[in-house]
Design a protein around this motif. Structure first.
Motif, PDB file in Angstrom:
ATOM      1  N   MET A   1       0.838  -1.202   0.000  1.00 49.17           N
ATOM      2  CA  MET A   1       0.000   0.000   0.000  1.00 49.17           C
ATOM      3  C   MET A   1       0.872   1.250   0.000  1.00 49.17           C
ATOM      4  N   ASP A   2       0.453   2.262  -0.753  1.00 48.60           N
ATOM      5  CA  ASP A   2       1.154   3.538  -0.768  1.00 48.60           C
ATOM      6  C   ASP A   2       0.597   4.397   0.364  1.00 48.60           C
ATOM      7  N   TYR A   3       1.256   4.339   1.524  1.00 48.45           N
ATOM      8  CA  TYR A   3       0.760   5.060   2.691  1.00 48.45           C
ATOM      9  C   TYR A   3       0.731   6.568   2.454  1.00 48.45           C
ATOM     10  N   LYS A   4       1.733   7.081   1.768  1.00 45.67           N
ATOM     11  CA  LYS A   4       1.788   8.524   1.550  1.00 45.67           C
ATOM     12  C   LYS A   4       0.579   9.011   0.764  1.00 45.67           C
ATOM     13  N   GLU A   5       0.115   8.191  -0.165  1.00 45.71           N
ATOM     14  CA  GLU A   5      -1.060   8.565  -0.954  1.00 45.71           C
ATOM     15  C   GLU A   5      -2.264   8.794  -0.048  1.00 45.71           C
ATOM     16  N   GLN A   6      -2.394   7.948   0.980  1.00 46.21           N
ATOM     17  CA  GLN A   6      -3.496   8.086   1.926  1.00 46.21           C
ATOM     18  C   GLN A   6      -3.438   9.440   2.635  1.00 46.21           C
ATOM     19  N   PHE A   7      -2.257   9.791   3.109  1.00 49.24           N
ATOM     20  CA  PHE A   7      -2.110  11.027   3.876  1.00 49.24           C
ATOM     21  C   PHE A   7      -2.209  12.269   2.991  1.00 49.24           C
ATOM     22  N   ILE A   8      -1.637  12.195   1.814  1.00 51.84           N
ATOM     23  CA  ILE A   8      -1.707  13.332   0.893  1.00 51.84           C
ATOM     24  C   ILE A   8      -3.160  13.623   0.526  1.00 51.84           C
ATOM     25  N   ALA A   9      -3.961  12.570   0.375  1.00 53.07           N
ATOM     26  CA  ALA A   9      -5.377  12.747   0.049  1.00 53.07           C
ATOM     27  C   ALA A   9      -6.120  13.500   1.150  1.00 53.07           C
ATOM     28  N   LEU A  10      -5.622  13.406   2.383  1.00 61.91           N
ATOM     29  CA  LEU A  10      -6.244  14.108   3.507  1.00 61.91           C
ATOM     30  C   LEU A  10      -5.695  15.516   3.695  1.00 61.91           C
ATOM     31  N   GLY A  11      -4.698  15.878   2.898  1.00 65.06           N
ATOM     32  CA  GLY A  11      -4.139  17.221   3.004  1.00 65.06           C
ATOM     33  C   GLY A  11      -2.832  17.304   3.755  1.00 65.06           C
ATOM     34  N   PHE A  12      -2.210  16.161   4.040  1.00 65.83           N
ATOM     35  CA  PHE A  12      -0.902  16.169   4.695  1.00 65.83           C
ATOM     36  C   PHE A  12       0.173  16.533   3.670  1.00 65.83           C
ATOM     37  N   SER A  13       1.204  17.211   4.139  1.00 68.50           N
ATOM     38  CA  SER A  13       2.307  17.611   3.264  1.00 68.50           C
ATOM     39  C   SER A  13       3.614  17.533   4.050  1.00 68.50           C
ATOM     40  N   PRO A  14       4.757  17.485   3.346  1.00 72.89           N
ATOM     41  CA  PRO A  14       6.048  17.367   4.044  1.00 72.89           C
ATOM     42  C   PRO A  14       6.265  18.516   5.028  1.00 72.89           C
ATOM     43  N   LYS A  15       6.699  18.163   6.222  1.00 75.18           N
ATOM     44  CA  LYS A  15       7.007  19.176   7.224  1.00 75.18           C
ATOM     45  C   LYS A  15       8.327  19.847   6.875  1.00 75.18           C
ATOM     46  N   GLU A  16       8.377  21.132   7.080  1.00 75.85           N
ATOM     47  CA  GLU A  16       9.565  21.907   6.709  1.00 75.85           C
ATOM     48  C   GLU A  16      10.817  21.375   7.404  1.00 75.85           C
ATOM     49  N   ASN A  17      11.883  21.272   6.632  1.00 78.02           N
ATOM     50  CA  ASN A  17      13.201  20.846   7.124  1.00 78.02           C
ATOM     51  C   ASN A  17      13.224  19.401   7.618  1.00 78.02           C
ATOM     52  N   THR A  18      12.311  18.585   7.116  1.00 75.35           N
ATOM     53  CA  THR A  18      12.317  17.161   7.462  1.00 75.35           C
ATOM     54  C   THR A  18      12.220  16.339   6.181  1.00 75.35           C
ATOM     55  N   VAL A  19      12.555  15.064   6.289  1.00 76.81           N
ATOM     56  CA  VAL A  19      12.509  14.169   5.135  1.00 76.81           C
ATOM     57  C   VAL A  19      11.347  13.194   5.234  1.00 76.81           C
ATOM     58  N   TYR A  20      11.146  12.631   6.412  1.00 76.49           N
ATOM     59  CA  TYR A  20      10.183  11.547   6.568  1.00 76.49           C
ATOM     60  C   TYR A  20       8.880  11.963   7.252  1.00 76.49           C
ATOM     61  N   ILE A  21       8.783  13.201   7.690  1.00 75.54           N
ATOM     62  CA  ILE A  21       7.614  13.618   8.467  1.00 75.54           C
ATOM     63  C   ILE A  21       6.672  14.474   7.622  1.00 75.54           C
ATOM     64  N   TYR A  22       5.406  14.073   7.620  1.00 79.26           N
ATOM     65  CA  TYR A  22       4.343  14.844   6.982  1.00 79.26           C
ATOM     66  C   TYR A  22       3.423  15.367   8.085  1.00 79.26           C
ATOM     67  N   SER A  23       2.802  16.504   7.839  1.00 82.25           N
ATOM     68  CA  SER A  23       1.913  17.066   8.854  1.00 82.25           C
ATOM     69  C   SER A  23       0.733  17.772   8.207  1.00 82.25           C
ATOM     70  N   LYS A  24      -0.278  18.006   9.023  1.00 80.73           N
ATOM     71  CA  LYS A  24      -1.431  18.790   8.583  1.00 80.73           C
ATOM     72  C   LYS A  24      -1.837  19.710   9.718  1.00 80.73           C
ATOM     73  N   LYS A  25      -1.973  20.994   9.402  1.00 80.52           N
ATOM     74  CA  LYS A  25      -2.399  21.978  10.391  1.00 80.52           C
ATOM     75  C   LYS A  25      -3.868  22.329  10.178  1.00 80.52           C
ATOM     76  N   TYR A  26      -4.554  22.548  11.287  1.00 80.82           N
ATOM     77  CA  TYR A  26      -5.979  22.886  11.258  1.00 80.82           C
ATOM     78  C   TYR A  26      -6.127  24.333  11.714  1.00 80.82           C
ATOM     79  N   SER A  27      -6.307  25.212  10.748  1.00 80.48           N
ATOM     80  CA  SER A  27      -6.294  26.652  11.021  1.00 80.48           C
ATOM     81  C   SER A  27      -7.395  27.082  11.980  1.00 80.48           C
ATOM     82  N   HIS A  28      -8.563  26.440  11.907  1.00 82.51           N
ATOM     83  CA  HIS A  28      -9.656  26.838  12.796  1.00 82.51           C
ATOM     84  C   HIS A  28      -9.519  26.235  14.188  1.00 82.51           C
ATOM     85  N   HIS A  29      -8.397  25.553  14.443  1.00 86.30           N
ATOM     86  CA  HIS A  29      -8.081  25.083  15.794  1.00 86.30           C
ATOM     87  C   HIS A  29      -6.741  25.664  16.234  1.00 86.30           C
ATOM     88  N   GLY A  30      -6.473  26.898  15.824  1.00 84.25           N
ATOM     89  CA  GLY A  30      -5.261  27.592  16.239  1.00 84.25           C
ATOM     90  C   GLY A  30      -3.982  27.000  15.690  1.00 84.25           C
TER      91      GLY A  30
END
Length: 254
Positions: A1-30
């Motif tokens: 399974m392509d795990y990254k595809e799952q996360f990218i579909a939810l809006g996750f993107s590479p965290k700045e200055n990292t290689v293996y970490i993806y993150s998603k921020k929720y603006s309406h939760h600060g």
């Protein structure tokens, strides 16, 4: 399974200055964020979403991605991260304990209990068990009768995006006074609802069911139309209706 595809579909993107970490921020939760570490296969839900266990916070089973997608949907809907509890532990009888995938609190009390399953056979299997004896959800409810709604939930990634389905039990007041799970099941109307929590017309921490929505409609196939046509003919023959020009009106006045 392509795990990254799952996360990218939810809006996750590479965290700045990292290689293996993806993150998603929720603006309406600060700017609250969920992080995924692909090197360690860990899902970090942040400091506000608490958990009684860590078994769903990794890549070990497909159901964990359903839990993540559901949490993402809750946050996007407007549920506060501090009101979300993962893997809530409840006694399940005979000295054992069970873990509810997601518990949502409202004003400090249980509001919504969610049991996540993978799409297809696992979802259908648990739904059949709920219809048979109440399944896991009624057992969890018996341990915290403050809950207003119980939900069986599944989702999957398709070419058209993430799709989800749910079956919701609306708790009535007389369910809360039942002495055990069997009594709750006996009092339950056996009705479930496929919408009312995540849809566009309802706000977070509210419930509003609609009997039929556009997404419930499916295309009518040639085979379906044939069955319907022959069904009408059978009705006409049964009631000796031979006046074909007025047959439609006659059917609705039988």
């Amino acid at each position: 399974m392509d795990y990254k595809e799952q996360f990218i579909a939810l809006g996750f993107s590479p965290k700045e200055n990292t290689v293996y970490i993806y993150s998603k921020k929720y603006s309406h939760h600060g700017g609250y964020a969920i992080h995924v570490d692909f090197e360690k296969s860990i899902i970090n839900y942040g400091s506000l979403i608490v958990s009684d266990s860590k078994t769903t916070q990794n890549f070990s089973q497909l159901e964990n991605f359903v839990v993540l997608e559901c949490v993402d949907r809750l946050l996007e809907k407007g549920y506060k991260p501090q009101d979300i509890i993962l893997e809530k532990v409840y006694p399940s009888g005979h000295g054992h304990s069970g873990r509810l995938d997601i518990l949502i609190n409202k004003d400090g009390k249980a509001f919504l209990m969610i049991e996540c399953k993978t799409w297809g056979s696992e979802f259908e299997k648990e739904f059949k068990k709920i219809r048979k004896d109440g399944g896991q959800l009624l057992t969890y409810f018996q341990n915290d009768t403050n809950a207003d709604y119980l939900m069986l939930y599944a989702s999957r990634l398709t070419s058209g995006g993430v799709k989800y389905c749910s079956e919701i039990i609306k708790i009535e007041d007389n369910y809360r006074t039942a002495g055990n799970v069997e009594d709750v099941f006996a009092r339950w109307s056996k009705l479930t609802y496929s919408n009312g929590i995540f849809e566009d017309w309802v706000n977070a921490y509210e419930y509003q069911n609609k009997l039929l929505t556009k997404k419930d409609l499916i295309p009518l196939t040639e085979d379906d139309s044939g069955i319907i046509f022959h069904g009408f003919l059978s009705i006409l023959r049964k009631h000796s209706v031979s006046d074909k020009p007025n047959a439609f009106n006659k059917i609705f006045n039988l």
